[in-house]
Design an enzyme around this catalytic site. Structure first.
Site, PDB file in Angstrom:
ATOM      1  N   GLY A  17       0.837  -1.208   0.000  1.00  0.00           N
ATOM      2  CA  GLY A  17       0.000   0.000   0.000  1.00  0.00           C
ATOM      3  C   GLY A  17       0.869   1.255   0.000  1.00  0.00           C
ATOM      4  N   GLN A  18       0.227   2.410   0.044  1.00  0.00           N
ATOM      5  CA  GLN A  18       0.988   3.674   0.052  1.00  0.00           C
ATOM      6  C   GLN A  18       1.938   3.709   1.246  1.00  0.00           C
ATOM      7  OE1 GLN A  18      -1.152   7.383  -1.219  1.00  0.00           O
ATOM      8  NE2 GLN A  18      -2.889   6.338  -0.303  1.00  0.00           N
ATOM      9  N   TYR A  67      -8.877  -1.783   4.560  1.00  0.00           N
ATOM     10  CA  TYR A  67      -9.863  -1.633   3.488  1.00  0.00           C
ATOM     11  C   TYR A  67     -10.091  -0.124   3.365  1.00  0.00           C
ATOM     12  CZ  TYR A  67     -14.098  -2.400   0.732  1.00  0.00           C
ATOM     13  OH  TYR A  67     -15.043  -2.414  -0.264  1.00  0.00           O
ATOM     14  N   THR A  68      -9.533   0.498   2.327  1.00  0.00           N
ATOM     15  CA  THR A  68      -9.535   1.967   2.241  1.00  0.00           C
ATOM     16  C   THR A  68     -10.469   2.523   1.154  1.00  0.00           C
ATOM     17  OG1 THR A  68      -7.614   1.868   0.780  1.00  0.00           O
ATOM     18  CG2 THR A  68      -7.175   2.218   3.126  1.00  0.00           C
ATOM     19  N   TYR A 105      -3.136   2.172  12.151  1.00  0.00           N
ATOM     20  CA  TYR A 105      -3.522   3.483  11.613  1.00  0.00           C
ATOM     21  C   TYR A 105      -5.036   3.591  11.508  1.00  0.00           C
ATOM     22  CZ  TYR A 105       1.350   3.757  11.011  1.00  0.00           C
ATOM     23  OH  TYR A 105       2.677   3.773  11.322  1.00  0.00           O
ATOM     24  N   TYR A 131     -16.834   2.943   6.178  1.00  0.00           N
ATOM     25  CA  TYR A 131     -15.377   2.919   6.374  1.00  0.00           C
ATOM     26  C   TYR A 131     -15.017   3.476   7.756  1.00  0.00           C
ATOM     27  CZ  TYR A 131     -10.537   4.592   5.903  1.00  0.00           C
ATOM     28  OH  TYR A 131      -9.209   4.873   6.116  1.00  0.00           O
ATOM     29  N   LYS A 135     -13.327   1.482  10.938  1.00  0.00           N
ATOM     30  CA  LYS A 135     -12.024   1.905  11.491  1.00  0.00           C
ATOM     31  C   LYS A 135     -12.171   2.208  12.987  1.00  0.00           C
ATOM     32  CE  LYS A 135      -8.632   2.484   9.515  1.00  0.00           C
ATOM     33  NZ  LYS A 135      -7.518   1.527   9.174  1.00  0.00           N
ATOM     34  N   TRP A 156      -6.344  11.953   4.433  1.00  0.00           N
ATOM     35  CA  TRP A 156      -6.118  12.369   3.042  1.00  0.00           C
ATOM     36  C   TRP A 156      -4.726  11.939   2.557  1.00  0.00           C
ATOM     37  CZ3 TRP A 156      -8.538  17.810   1.774  1.00  0.00           C
ATOM     38  CH2 TRP A 156      -9.800  17.897   2.348  1.00  0.00           C
TER      39      TRP A 156
HETATM   40  N1  NAP Z   1      -5.670   6.559   2.053  1.00  0.00           N
HETATM   41  C1  NAP Z   1      -6.170   7.534   2.812  1.00  0.00           C
HETATM   42  O1  NAP Z   1      -6.542   8.608   2.324  1.00  0.00           O
HETATM   43  C2  NAP Z   1      -6.273   7.364   4.302  1.00  0.00           C
HETATM   44  C3  NAP Z   1      -6.896   8.369   5.068  1.00  0.00           C
HETATM   45  C4  NAP Z   1      -6.973   8.201   6.458  1.00  0.00           C
HETATM   46  C5  NAP Z   1      -6.444   7.074   7.055  1.00  0.00           C
HETATM   47  N2  NAP Z   1      -5.875   6.117   6.281  1.00  0.00           N
HETATM   48  C6  NAP Z   1      -5.368   4.900   6.934  1.00  0.00           C
HETATM   49  O2  NAP Z   1      -3.961   4.857   6.751  1.00  0.00           O
HETATM   50  C7  NAP Z   1      -3.542   3.496   6.659  1.00  0.00           C
HETATM   51  C8  NAP Z   1      -2.687   3.307   5.419  1.00  0.00           C
HETATM   52  O3  NAP Z   1      -3.498   3.565   4.292  1.00  0.00           O
HETATM   53  P1  NAP Z   1      -2.915   3.639   2.800  1.00  0.00           P
HETATM   54  O4  NAP Z   1      -3.279   4.963   2.276  1.00  0.00           O
HETATM   55  O5  NAP Z   1      -1.508   3.192   2.765  1.00  0.00           O
HETATM   56  O6  NAP Z   1      -3.869   2.561   2.120  1.00  0.00           O
HETATM   57  P2  NAP Z   1      -3.686   1.787   0.752  1.00  0.00           P
HETATM   58  O7  NAP Z   1      -2.694   2.442  -0.101  1.00  0.00           O
HETATM   59  O8  NAP Z   1      -5.072   1.538   0.243  1.00  0.00           O
HETATM   60  O9  NAP Z   1      -3.060   0.412   1.243  1.00  0.00           O
HETATM   61  C9  NAP Z   1      -3.805  -0.514   1.966  1.00  0.00           C
HETATM   62  C10 NAP Z   1      -3.147  -1.850   1.849  1.00  0.00           C
HETATM   63  O10 NAP Z   1      -4.003  -2.795   2.487  1.00  0.00           O
HETATM   64  C11 NAP Z   1      -4.117  -3.906   1.643  1.00  0.00           C
HETATM   65  N3  NAP Z   1      -5.366  -4.623   1.811  1.00  0.00           N
HETATM   66  C12 NAP Z   1      -6.607  -4.274   1.424  1.00  0.00           C
HETATM   67  N4  NAP Z   1      -7.458  -5.268   1.671  1.00  0.00           N
HETATM   68  C13 NAP Z   1      -6.737  -6.267   2.217  1.00  0.00           C
HETATM   69  C14 NAP Z   1      -7.043  -7.563   2.665  1.00  0.00           C
HETATM   70  N5  NAP Z   1      -8.279  -8.056   2.588  1.00  0.00           N
HETATM   71  N6  NAP Z   1      -6.046  -8.337   3.173  1.00  0.00           N
HETATM   72  C15 NAP Z   1      -4.795  -7.859   3.250  1.00  0.00           C
HETATM   73  N7  NAP Z   1      -4.426  -6.643   2.825  1.00  0.00           N
HETATM   74  C16 NAP Z   1      -5.400  -5.861   2.313  1.00  0.00           C
HETATM   75  C17 NAP Z   1      -4.023  -3.367   0.231  1.00  0.00           C
HETATM   76  O11 NAP Z   1      -3.639  -4.410  -0.634  1.00  0.00           O
HETATM   77  P3  NAP Z   1      -3.954  -4.300  -2.209  1.00  0.00           P
HETATM   78  O12 NAP Z   1      -3.168  -3.127  -2.682  1.00  0.00           O
HETATM   79  O13 NAP Z   1      -3.480  -5.593  -2.738  1.00  0.00           O
HETATM   80  O14 NAP Z   1      -5.426  -4.086  -2.309  1.00  0.00           O
HETATM   81  C18 NAP Z   1      -2.959  -2.310   0.403  1.00  0.00           C
HETATM   82  O15 NAP Z   1      -1.672  -2.848   0.248  1.00  0.00           O
HETATM   83  C19 NAP Z   1      -4.812   2.654   6.712  1.00  0.00           C
HETATM   84  O16 NAP Z   1      -5.035   2.206   8.013  1.00  0.00           O
HETATM   85  C20 NAP Z   1      -5.900   3.622   6.326  1.00  0.00           C
HETATM   86  O17 NAP Z   1      -7.160   3.265   6.851  1.00  0.00           O
HETATM   87  C21 NAP Z   1      -5.752   6.232   4.925  1.00  0.00           C
END
Ligand code: NAP
Length: 318
Positions: A17-18, A67-68, A105, A131, A135, A156
């Site tokens: 992921g990111q 799950y984002t 997170y 979502y 969380k 974000w």
């Molecule tokens: N993105 C945002 O804007 C945002 C905002 C606020 C908080 N956050 C939190 O920050 C944290 C990091 O988010 P991020 O932005 O890095 O998210 P991301 O880029 O969507 O990465 C999430 C990762 O989780 C994996 N994932 C999804 N479903 C899964 C499953 N069933 N089993 C195992 N892995 C799974 C994804 O794998 P695949 O790539 O293979 O699907 C991906 O590698 C998370 O806790 C998120 O809730 C994010």
């Protein structure tokens, strides 16, 4: 500061992921790192994740998996709950058995957006969408497990890779002359790199405690912390900053960025109008502060330029 001592066993989940990708870049070769992607650690199967933790007994679990897909979660609430709550709960329970530290997170979307001013950690939550509810359930389950944990709420999130607003805007900016972007939702864009660095800084500060006097019992520092970049803006402000800072990445286009109210951009999931978070607790407890979102954006754009130059060395960059 960015590395952990070699004796630390770190389990990174969601490694593609990111945030997971930034952790890999920071930690590979610097500690005993096991980095697992979704293919290797599937969060819809909590028992599989329990087995991984039992076998490795990592000192630190960095859970970057989630799950984002905020809108899709509205039609997949069970899967979102498994990934965002049930499996993090299992991680926390397993870590609590042997005194491992779970770093997890969460999100600004645990709030309903109705507050004037920045949200504090102990403000009442009230998620508006599936979502956010899943969380929040994850936060609560981790705390209930009773082990050592750090829950960083961020917002974000963007990076020069992965799925995010920055890359979506750049793609749309190359395709269209005019972009209509929501201007009445306020928040803080936060780079995955800034989150990864800040997490490592916190862990560096805790290093002594993980081994020393507080190792045996859940400690005073476990809990929820806000961790977003400094400053605030709207999606429209973020989009405008991207267009202003990335003129050379838009293939000669200069799209107009038009502000619209959220009501004109209906989505399956409702979003808070104000999700700006106060990061004072992180600063007071650990002395850690993230950069301004504009600075973090600038760093991501530099990386994008470097990536493009590597792909196509003939490109002129500035
Ligand atoms: N993105 C945002 O804007 C945002 C905002 C606020 C908080 N956050 C939190 O920050 C944290 C990091 O988010 P991020 O932005 O890095 O998210 P991301 O880029 O969507 O990465 C999430 C990762 O989780 C994996 N994932 C999804 N479903 C899964 C499953 N069933 N089993 C195992 N892995 C799974 C994804 O794998 P695949 O790539 O293979 O699907 C991906 O590698 C998370 O806790 C998120 O809730 C994010």
């Amino acid at each position: 500061m960015n590395s952990l001592p070699a004796a630390d066993r770190v389990l990174l989940l969601g490694a593609n992921g990111q945030l997971g990708s930034e952790f890999r870049a920071l930690l590979e070769g610097r500690c005993e790192l096991t980095a697992l992607t979704r293919a290797e650690a599937e969060f819809s199967q909590p028992e599989q994740i329990r087995r991984v933790v039992r076998e490795l007994r990592p000192t630190v679990i960095l859970n970057a998996a989630a799950y984002t897909a905020v809108d899709k979660a509205e039609s997949e609430p069970e899967l979102a709950a498994l990934v965002n709550a049930a499996t993090p709960a299992a991680l926390a329970e397993e870590a609590a058995r042997y005194g491992g530290l779970l770093v997890h997170y969460s999100t600004d979307y645990v709030f309903d957006g109705a507050k004037t001013g920045a949200w504090l950690e102990d403000d009442a939550t009230g998620p508006l969408n599936v979502y956010g509810r899943t969380k929040l359930a994850g936060e609560r389950a981790i705390a209930e497990a009773g082990g050592r944990h750090l829950i960083f709420r961020t917002s974000w999130v963007f990076a020069p890779h992965g799925k995010n607003f920055l890359l979506t805007m750049l793609r749309l900016g190359r395709e269209r002359d005019r972009l209509t972007i929501v201007a009445d939702q306020h928040g803080a864009p936060t780079s995955a790199r800034a989150i990864a660095r800040a997490t490592m800084e916190v862990l560096g500060k805790l290093r002594g405690k993980l081994r020393g006097e507080e190792a045996a019992s859940p400690s005073s520092w476990s809990g929820v912390y806000h961790m977003s970049c400094a400053g605030e803006t709207t999606w429209h402000g973020f989009a405008q900053a991207i267009m202003d800072g990335c003129a050379d990445l838009l293939d000669g286009k200069r799209p107009e960025v038009v502000p619209i109210p959220g009501a004109q951009y209906p989505t399956p999931a409702r979003r808070p109008t104000n999700s700006v978070m106060d990061n004072g607790k992180l600063l007071r407890r650990f002395g850690v502060a993230l950069p301004h979102w504009r600075e973090a954006l600038g760093e991501a754009v530099v990386q994008l330029r470097q990536d493009r130059l590597q792909r196509d060395p003939g490109t002129v960059s500035r």
